[in-house]
Each structure stands twice: as structure tokens, then as C-alpha cells.
Scaffold this active site. Structure first.
Site, mmCIF file in Angstrom:
data_model
loop_
_atom_site.group_PDB
_atom_site.id
_atom_site.type_symbol
_atom_site.label_atom_id
_atom_site.label_comp_id
_atom_site.label_asym_id
_atom_site.label_seq_id
_atom_site.Cartn_x
_atom_site.Cartn_y
_atom_site.Cartn_z
ATOM 1 C CG HIS A 1 -1.653 -1.071 1.386
ATOM 2 N ND1 HIS A 1 -3.112 -1.134 0.873
ATOM 3 C CD2 HIS A 1 -1.720 -2.266 1.843
ATOM 4 C CE1 HIS A 1 -3.738 -2.375 1.072
ATOM 5 N NE2 HIS A 1 -2.911 -3.180 1.678
ATOM 6 C CB SER B 1 15.124 19.658 -15.684
ATOM 7 O OG SER B 1 14.394 20.970 -15.776
ATOM 8 C CE LYS C 1 13.201 16.911 -11.604
ATOM 9 N NZ LYS C 1 12.795 15.676 -12.429
ATOM 10 C CD GLU D 1 10.759 9.293 -16.947
ATOM 11 O OE1 GLU D 1 10.470 9.964 -15.726
ATOM 12 O OE2 GLU D 1 11.348 9.894 -17.899
#
Length: 473
Positions: A184, A314, A320, A327
């Protein structure tokens, strides 16, 4: 230009083109995707035409001189020539007739040249009468689709087996890394990183085996069924010879369907195979979700593992680095899941003796195999093989977690364990500290029970029961 005729009239065809009037009509009628036929589908069709020409010569139906010219033309295409002549859009009306005729016309016109005449003189070699002899689109297209899928699937299976090995190597590398398990998305109980990677290994292995198993169902073909499965305009000798020839040419253990009408009408084997690709996509996507979460941070996320940095993340945030490989695999998986839905709808859309939606099935299945193969390779080479574990970070989270109190249940009971959990959460102190302070267990016993290795393997509760029985005795 040259002029060609069909039942609908005349058309101008580029003089140098090996395709003919039916291909030209398809170019005009189906400007749909802009995608040309897949290479594996072209090769599969050419193999079929060669197998059928050999069978027609053997049975005496096809003039040997014409048949040998068709076979030689087919061999040239299989050798890499004239591939730019296969130009019909991958999604087309007519159940694939345009693709079949594109192949017939290219082989006919090349055979005409080999017989020292000019392209378009179909009195010498006819795309329909000679190249398509004893055939229909309704048996050649589905067989070509199956052969293309089987051949393309070889690479996917190899890539999956390599990925399985990479996951297993990482599991061995991470054998001593204990981290928090989660359910969860909340802290659960400790688990070892190698156990998670072993689970990924098994999941990939299972997906691979499923795909191999379902592929066998599409080895059954309907060559010789012609229009509706009754074998009109063929002989039993031809059907057996053509299938035998195709087995030899392709190297695939193809089998003639026991009931050609059934095999022409029903495509449930393709549904099962497509579903196995979807299941792989679901598994891969879940794994990539895990990798992205475990690598989140680096300062404000889980930061349990580091993925190899692939590119700046980025255009505005300096420094970053994003998990671009998981992905892109996620996105491939979404596409494959959508493709499976398209295949399912197309299979359902058959009526009576034929399913006319085979072109969209073929396009989606071949695309799914291709992009999955690419994605699995990229995932392995540019992500999995370079993953590093942040062992100390994982250890820190285990030691500070409340979830480890679960390991104390056999010794202090659920109610006391709940009290410890609440106090730990409220005070910010550790579970071992509070348990020892309350005198519930000795320090040595706590260290043993809450040792990371012990908490990630069966046996704690069994040990407690045995000790209790011995004490009673």
C-alpha cells in the site's frame, strides 16, 4: 509510364515500377498510416509464393519455365532486392488483398524480365493466374502474418532471456542489502534487495515461457484453404506439398490445420499470443514502476538504488537526472496493452468464413513484438546492468522503521506490539529501544529477532514454537 488494365479500367503505372495496377489502386485508396509493410511480412509472403510455385510445378499445374522464373524472382527478393517495391499501407481494406497483389505483381514483373520481356506483359507471367496459382489472399495473408510473427519473435525471446540473466546477476550482487518492504506504499516488513530482483527474474522467465507456449498455437496454418477454407482450385497433393515446402524454406515446424474452414474463420490463437505480449508488458511496466520509486530522490525520495544516469533531466532545473529508461519502457508497455485491445476487437469482428480485419491485427502484433524487443534491450543495457544499491540508506530506513515490530508478534503478542508501534511513532524513538526499556525482551533476544537476515527468511515463528514446547516439557 505504362498503362495497365483491370476489371475497373486503366491506370498509368511508373515504367520502372515492379508493382502494377492493383498496387496503384491500393496506394490511392489507403493513405492511412504512412507505414510500409514490415520486412518480416514481406519475406514471409515471398517464402509462401516460392513454396506454392514449387508445389504447382510438382503437381503439373504450373509451366516449369514460368514457375522457375517466379522462384528466381522470389530468391532475388529474399536476397534483398526490390524491397522498395512493396509500398501498400499496412492498414488496408480487403483483408490484405492489396498486400497479396503487391507481392504477386512484383514477382510477376520481375519474372517477366527474367524471361526477356517487358514489365506489364502479363500474358507472359500473370500475377493472378501464375504467381497466385492455387492461392487466395485468405490463406496467404494469414500464413504470412504467422510466419512474420514467429520470425520476429525470435529476437524478443532472446532479449528476454538476456534480461532474465541480468536480473539474476543483480540479485546475486544485492544479496546482503536489506531494505524495507512496502505494501500500500506504506512501510511493511524488511526484505532483501536480492529477493526483489529474484522476483523480477522469475516474472520475466514466466512471461518468456508464456510467449513461447502461445507462439506454438500460431504454427498451425491454413495454406491451401483458398477463399473460404474449402480448398477450391487446389488438390490435396498441392496442399501437402506447399506446406512441406514452406516448412523447409522457413525452417519453422509449421502444421497444416486439421480443419481449414475453422483455421480460416477463427483467430483465437492470435488472441492468446497477443495476450501473452500484453502480460509481458504488464510485468515490465510494474518492474519499471518499482525501479523509478526505489531510485526517487536523490535527497527527498527513497534513494534505495541509483539508476545509471543517461541524460540531463530538465531544461530548467540544473543537475536533475530523470529515470528516462524505465519511463520509456513504461510507455512502450502502454502501447502494447493498447495494441492487444485492437487485436481483440479485430478478432471479434470476423463474420462467417473470413476475418477481414487481419491487416490491423498484423500491424499491431508485429509492432508490439518489435517495440518490446527494443525496450527490453534498452532496459537491460542502459538501466539494469548499471544499477547500484545504496546499502547504508536501505539499512538506515530499516532501523528507523516501525514495521519491524511485526517480527516481535510471536514473542510479545499483537496487543503489546501495537502499543510499541504507537509509542515509536509518537516519540520518534526506535522499536528495539522501547522494547528493551519496557523489559519485554532481553537486548540479545531483540538483536537476534530483529537482525535483518533473520527478518527476511522463514523460521522466526517456528523457532518460538519449538522453544515454547521445550519449556513446557
Amino acid at each position: 509510364m505504362r498503362i495497365e488494365k483491370d476489371l475497373l479500367g486503366e491506370k498509368s503505372i511508373p515504367k520502372d515500377a515492379y508493382y502494377g495496377i492493383q498496387t496503384m489502386r491500393a496506394i490511392e485508396n489507403f493513405p492511412i498510416t504512412g507505414y510500409k509493410p514490415d520486412y518480416d511480412l514481406i519475406v514471409a509472403f515471398i517464402m509462401i509464393k516460392k513454396a506454392c510455385a514449387l508445389a504447382n510445378i510438382k503437381t503439373g499445374l504450373l509451366d516449369e519455365k514460368i514457375g522457375n522464373a517466379i522462384i528466381k524472382a522470389a530468391d532475388e527478393v529474399l536476397g534483398g532486392k526490390f524491397l522498395d517495391q512493396f509500398v501498400v499501407d499496412v492498414i488496408q481494406g480487403g483483408a490484405g488483398t492489396s498486400m497479396n497483389m503487391n507481392v504477386n505483381e512484383v514477382l510477376a514483373n520481375r519474372a517477366i524480365e527474367l524471361l526477356d520481356d517487358k514489365k506489364g506483359n502479363y500474358q507472359i507471367v500473370s500475377p493472378n493466374t501464375h504467381v497466385n496459382m492455387s492461392q487466395s489472399t485468405n490463406d496467404t495473408y494469414p500464413v504470412a502474418m504467422r510466419i512474420a510473427i514467429i520470425n520476429k519473435n525470435i529476437r524478443l525471446i532472446n532479449e528476454l532471456k538476456s534480461l532474465e540473466i541480468s536480473f539474476l546477476k543483480k540479485a546475486h550482487e544485492f544479496d546482503d542489502v536489506v531494505k524495507m518492504g512496502r505494501s500500500h506504499l506504506q512501510d511493511a516488513v524488511p526484505i532483501r534487495l536480492d529477493q526483489e530482483f529474484e522476483a523480477y527474474t522469475d516474472a520475466i522467465k514466466r512471461s518468456t515461457e508464456r510467449i513461447i507456449r502461445e507462439e506454438k498455437g500460431i504454427h498451425i496454418i491454413n495454406l491451401g484453404a483458398t477463399a473460404v477454407g474449402t480448398g477450391l482450385n487446389t488438390t490435396l497433393d498441392y496442399i501437402e506439398l506447399a506446406t512441406e515446402n514452406l516448412r523447409e524454406i522457413t525452417g519453422i515446424p509449421l502444421e497444416r490445420a486439421k480443419h481449414l474452414v475453422d483455421a480460416t474463420q477463427n483467430l483465437d490463437a492470435l488472441a492468446s499470443f497477443s495476450s501473452s505480449l500484453k502480460n509481458l508488458a504488464l510485468t515490465l511496466s510494474k518492474i519499471c514502476n518499482d525501479l523509478r520509486l526505489m531510485s526517487s530522490g536523490p535527497r527527498c525520495g527513497l534513494n534505495e538504488i541509483n539508476l545509471p544516469p543517461m541524460q540531463p533531466g530538465s531544461s530548467i532545473m540544473p543537475g536533475k537526472v530523470n529515470p528516462v529508461i524505465p519511463e520509456v519502457v513504461n510507455q512502450v508497455c502502454f502501447q502494447v496493452i493498447g495494441n492487444d485491445t485492437t487485436v481483440a476487437l479485430a478478432i471479434e469482428a470476423g463474420q462467417f468464413e473470413l476475418n477481414v480485419m487481419e491487416p490491423v491485427m498484423c500491424f499491431n502484433l508485429l509492432q508490439s513484438i518489435e517495440i518490446l524487443s527494443n525496450a527490453v534491450k534498452v532496459l537491460r543495457e542502459r538501466c539494469i546492468e548499471g544499477i547500484k544499491a545504496n546499502k547504508e540508506r536501505c539499512k538506515e530506513m530499516v532501523e528507523n522503521s516501525i514495521g519491524i515490530v511485526t517480527a516481535l508478534l510471536p514473542y510479545i503478542g499483537y496487543e503489546k506490539a501495537t502499543e510499541i508501534a504507537k509509542e515509536t511513532l509518537a516519540s520518534g524513538r526506535s522499536v528495539p529501544e522501547i522494547v528493551e526499556e519496557k523489559g519485554l525482551l532481553s537486548k540479545e533476544k531483540i538483536e537476534h529477532i530483529l537482525s535483518p537476515r533473520v527478518m527476511t527468511e522463514p523460521g522466526i515463528f517456528t523457532e518460538f514454537i519449538k522453544n515454547s514446547v521445550l519449556k513446557k516439557k
